[in-house]
Design a protein around this motif. Structure first.
Motif, short mmCIF file in Angstrom:
data_model
loop_
_atom_site.label_atom_id
_atom_site.label_comp_id
_atom_site.label_asym_id
_atom_site.label_seq_id
_atom_site.Cartn_x
_atom_site.Cartn_y
_atom_site.Cartn_z
N HIS A 74 0.87 -1.17 0.00
CA HIS A 74 0.00 0.00 0.00
C HIS A 74 0.90 1.22 0.00
O HIS A 74 1.66 1.43 0.94
CB HIS A 74 -0.94 0.00 1.20
N ASP B 242 1.35 4.94 0.24
CA ASP B 242 1.00 6.33 0.50
C ASP B 242 2.11 7.18 -0.09
O ASP B 242 3.25 7.14 0.35
CB ASP B 242 0.85 6.55 2.01
N ASP C 148 -8.01 2.00 1.51
CA ASP C 148 -7.65 2.77 2.72
C ASP C 148 -8.42 4.07 2.85
O ASP C 148 -8.16 4.86 3.74
CB ASP C 148 -6.13 3.06 2.70
N TYR D 230 -6.43 -4.07 4.72
CA TYR D 230 -5.67 -4.53 3.55
C TYR D 230 -4.36 -5.20 3.92
O TYR D 230 -3.59 -5.58 3.05
CB TYR D 230 -5.42 -3.37 2.58
N HIS E 24 -5.34 10.17 -0.35
CA HIS E 24 -6.03 10.34 0.93
C HIS E 24 -5.17 11.02 1.99
O HIS E 24 -5.69 11.82 2.77
CB HIS E 24 -6.63 9.02 1.43
N ASP E 25 -3.86 10.77 2.02
CA ASP E 25 -3.06 11.45 3.03
C ASP E 25 -2.71 12.88 2.61
O ASP E 25 -2.33 13.68 3.46
CB ASP E 25 -1.77 10.68 3.29
ZN LIG Z 1 -3.07 4.91 2.92
#
Ligand SMILES: [Zn+2]
Length: 893
Positions: A12, A14, A124, A178, A330-331
């Motif tokens: 995942h 980020d 997420d 996840y 998203h972050d």
């Molecule tokens: Zn994330």
């Protein structure tokens, strides 16, 4: 029968979060370098999921362009799966269009690698918007994969997830996230034990096989995966392990007799939804909205309608949208990141907005030159026929009837208007010439109309005429060259400059019935409901226009709308939370009473009235870490401007202050005309109804604060705001077994200093690294919140268009071919989400925000209905029936 365990290796990614993008990318390059070697060397490592976002591929290839063929080969053979998104966005804090563009960018980019994964992978996101299943269906997907936000009522690892229009997908529910199969052990017995333990944990959810997601945040692949899976299969016959792709797992997964959930997923029943991100950096929320408006409501529709098809600025818009989509991560947009990240996010939004606004100005300028008649013209960039208040510059110096004079602006070069003269020496004139642009425009409303140059033995005489009409036929550069030559020949000469600036005035005027996507001459209209201000006794000032009346209570600094008192009450409380969640301090102290209030009138009508309320407060300074109580004192001056315009039923409110304190939450409370058990708020491609409660658990308190994209309505009150805003229904009373709210609170500011915190009362466990992040305090920053209130709103979309979007004014020089009024496109029966050109074709995306069928008409146009991949679904000829909450994209010819 052994239970099949489908292991999907992934990471995942980020892109930026507790480290900035470039720092994480170094790790990404290392990871993918190793991954490509591993996949090429070890056929038992059958497949790897690149997190469902193409940005990961592009970010890598920017550093290793030579690896493109290796990636393409691995993708073609199914060893690497990628997309469908360009980025794993937050769904609530960006516009519906941004979600669509994200998906389209991902699909388009993935095509270069043989296509994207046909799964709506949403691992997420901090909850999911109600219309997501419809968007997925419109892109041809039948599956979603989700984790956060799934309500307690879902008790299996899959459900049918329906959008507001009833279209649905099979949603695979990652019960514990996840990373349930992250960090596969090297030892086969340990792996079997791990799977067995996990089966005990989630066994009641399993419809059939077990999906074991082998990866988590930034996790590197484990090279022993193929070997250990083989050994584990040899070792036992309880589980049948396989290394597979998500799409292959879903192809065989149970899809019958699933329970159904319709609408958004925002429950904290089993995983954090982190609802406090909505209010953590209110400056970011404003920048998002500004950039979205510049692109979606100005640049795209204006360029699509006012420019010839061949002048569509596709590459510039692509660059702007790339910034928007990157920021949607998203972050990133959620600002639950370190300050380096948020600084980069703000910069990307600024660039996107600059491109959008710049393109809009270019389109308007080209349009103004196409008009046959000279003079000011008002342009409506929205689909709604509407009126509004405009600012225009007129010749003369007395405001005509039904207009309102504004303070005069200085003339050209800051010299007062009228006749002016100055004498300069040649070097000074050379310096000034070097700084002047070659165009004839001096400022927004002033163009050079004429220049004459004469010379005798006493010096050079220049006469410049200015005016408010656009001129582009004055040969400025030739005149400049001529002057340079003269000054060079006579370096000691005196230059006498005469400025001829006829008087002009800026006035406010009301125009009405500007057609949707249309224009008309900007002529001040007679006011039926002019604004007046009445100063009654010392405690009350009233502003009204015959449609709505606003009375300021100068003892409390609040105001009444149509007699309903208590609007504008500011309530400041402590916030010992973090970027993800609000959390009250152990010992809170609310401040809702100003120390003093002063009220002044800054504009008196008849077109626009403004009252300024300045309130002095004393707020606690911060939350003490050991006592967890609000401590200290800081003085703050909060200025609230109330604005009422002629013919409008809503009042605009703008509150601004310089934040003097840390660790606090400021909300504005307002009364509801009637008590309400629910609210209705705008979300992507529709509205969503929410009750008074939110589902939570011990690890995350179910705080019923919600995001509203541009508006929220409850109990007869509609609030339109210019950026995504957090709201909560408050003052809840229970009677006859029913709970009803009497008030609504909007969050204007949430100051916290931690990315994530431990031991909060509302969320005891961390949600990210325990990193201090000073920027989250917004200390010393000017905070501005703009919203509009209406007690008689029958169409919040229309109100949002009028309260937030401005009518544009252009000054036509005359001599073009276009009529002085008209419309480029008439759309009725639905809301317009996008109007742009795709491969030269005019693309219109509409949605039906209501719960009844509608007929969308696009006058005199035909073409095709297409899906989100641009594939034809059927013909279109003038009108289209659209189901409740349906979304449709049209290609018009
Ligand atoms: Zn994330």
């Amino acid at each position: 029968m052994p239970r099949r365990v489908s292991i999907v290796p992934h990471t995942h990614w980020d892109r930026e979060w507790y480290e900035p993008f470039q720092t994480f990318r170094l790790r990404l390059v290392h990871l993918i370098d190793g991954l490509l070697d591993l996949l090429e060397r070890d056929p038992s490592y059958t497949t790897f999921l690149l997190d469902g976002q193409m940005a990961v591929v592009d970010d890598y290839l920017e550093v290793r362009p030579e690896a493109e063929d290796r990636i393409r080969a691995l993708a073609a053979s199914g060893r690497l799966t990628m997309g469908p998104w360009y980025i794993l966005m937050d769904e609530f804090l960006v516009s519906g269009e941004t979600i669509v563009r994200d998906l389209q960018m991902g699909i388009q980019r993935g095509a270069a690698f043989g296509g994207v994964m046909d799964v709506g992978y949403l691992p997420d996101m901090f909850g999911h918007v109600a219309q997501m299943p419809q968007l997925l269906r419109l892109a041809g997907f039948e599956h979603a994969v989700v984790w956060r936000g799934v309500p307690a009522v879902i008790e299996k690892n899959a459900f049918r997830w329906e959008a507001l229009d009833g279209s649905g997908v099979r949603a695979e529910y990652l019960v514990v996230g996840y990373g349930n199969g992250a960090s596969i052990p090297e030892d086969a017995e340990a792996l079997v034990r791990r799977i067995s333990d996990h089966e005990k944990e989630v066994g009641s959810f399993l419809l059939d096989g077990m999906l074991f997601m082998d990866g988590t945040d930034h996790q590197e692949p484990q090279p022993w995966l193929g070997r250990v899976v083989g050994e584990a299969n040899e070792l036992q016959d309880e589980f049948d392990l396989e290394v597979t792709s998500l799409a292959s797992y879903l192809k065989r997964a149970v899809a019958q007799d699933l329970s159904t959930w319709r609408g958004e997923l925002r429950s904290g029943a089993r995983a954090n939804v982190l609802m406090g991100v909505t209010s953590n950096r209110v400056d970011v929320r404003r920048r998002v909205a500004e950039a979205e408006r510049a692109l979606e409501k100005r640049a795209e529709p204006l360029c699509a309608l006012l420019l010839p098809a061949e002048q569509w600025p596709s590459r510039l818009l692509e660059l702007a949208w790339t910034q928007m989509v990157r920021n949607a991560a998203h972050d990133s947009v959620c600002a639950c990141s370190v300050d380096d990240v948020t600084d980069a996010v703000l910069e990307r939004y600024a660039e996107a907005r600059q491109i959008g606004d710049g393109l809009a100005e270019q389109a308007l300028k080209a349009f103004s030159r196409s008009l046959a008649e000279p003079g000011p013209v008002v342009v409506n960039p929205s689909a709604h026929a509407r009126g509004g208040t405009i600012e225009i510059v007129l010749p003369g110096n007395s405001a005509p009837p039904d207009t309102q004079g504004l303070p005069e602006e200085p003339g050209a070069f800051g010299i007062p208007r009228g006749l002016g003269a100055l004498t300069l020496d040649a070097p000074t004139v050379r310096t000034i010439l070097g700084m002047l642009p070659d165009g004839s425009q001096i400022d927004t409303h002033t163009w050079i109309q004429s220049v004459s140059v004469a010379e005798d033995e006493t010096g050079i005489d220049i006469t410049i005429g200015f005016g408010s009409e656009e001129r582009y036929d004055v040969p400025i550069s030739t005149i400049k060259q001529d002057l340079y030559t003269r000054l060079g020949a006579h370096p000691d000469s005196v230059v006498r400059i005469r400025l001829d600036q006829p008087p002009t005035q800026r006035v406010l005027a009301r125009v009405s019935n500007v057609p949707g996507f249309g224009w008309k001459p900007a002529e001040p209209e007679k006011l039926s409901n002019p604004v007046t201000i009445v100063e009654g006794d010392a405690a009350e000032v009233v502003i009204r226009n015959g449609l709505v009346s606003v009375a300021v209570d100068s003892s409390e600094g609040t105001f009444a709308v149509d007699g309903l008192r208590g609007f504008g009450r500011l309530v400041d409380g402590g916030d010992h939370g973090d970027s993800y969640n609000y959390s009250p301090p152990l010992s809170d102290q609310l401040v809702d009473t100003p120390d003093s209030v002063s009220v002044s009138i800054s504009e008196r009508g008849p077109v626009r009235g403004r009252i300024v309320i300045v309130s002095q407060y004393t707020w606690p300074e911060y939350v003490d870490g050991s006592s967890r109580a609000r401590t200290g004192e800081q003085k703050v001056e909060v200025s609230t401007t109330l604005e009422l315009c002629a013919e409008e039923r809503f009042v605009r409110v703008s509150t601004t202050f310089v934040n003097p304190a840390r660790d606090h939450r400021l909300r504005v409370h307002m009364p509801l005309p009637t008590a309400a058990p629910q609210s209705i708020a705008e979300c992507a491609f529709g509205v969503v109804e929410r009750g008074l409660e939110a589902e939570g658990r011990a690890d995350e308190f179910g705080l019923p604060t919600f995001p509203a994209k541009r508006f929220v309505s409850a109990g007869g009150l509609t609030v339109v705001h210019d950026a995504t805003t957090e709201y909560e229904l408050v003052d809840i009373e229970e009677s006859d077994g029913a709970r009803r709210a009497h008030g609504l609170a909007l969050t204007l500011l949430r100051s916290t200093g931690m990315l994530s915190r431990l031991g909060m009362s509302y969320r005891p466990l961390p949600a990210g690294p325990l990193t201090p992040v000073d920027g989250l305090q917004l200390l010393g920053q000017r905070v501005e919140a703009n919203y509009s209130l209406c007690l008689s709103c029958d169409d919040p979309y229309r109100m949002a268009a009028e309260a937030i979007g401005d009518l544009e004014v252009v000054y036509a020089p005359g001599g073009g071919w276009r009529d002085s009024s008209g419309s480029s496109l008439e759309v009725e029966g639905a809301e317009v989400s996008a109007l742009r050109r795709v491969a030269g074709v005019l693309e219109l995306r509409v949605f039906n925000p209501s719960d009844h069928d509608t007929t969308v008409t696009v006058a005199d146009r035909s073409g095709w209905v297409v899906d989100l991949r641009g594939r034809t679904l059927g013909p279109f000829d003038g009108s289209l029936d659209l189901r409740p909450f349906g979304i449709a994209t049209l290609h018009l010819v």
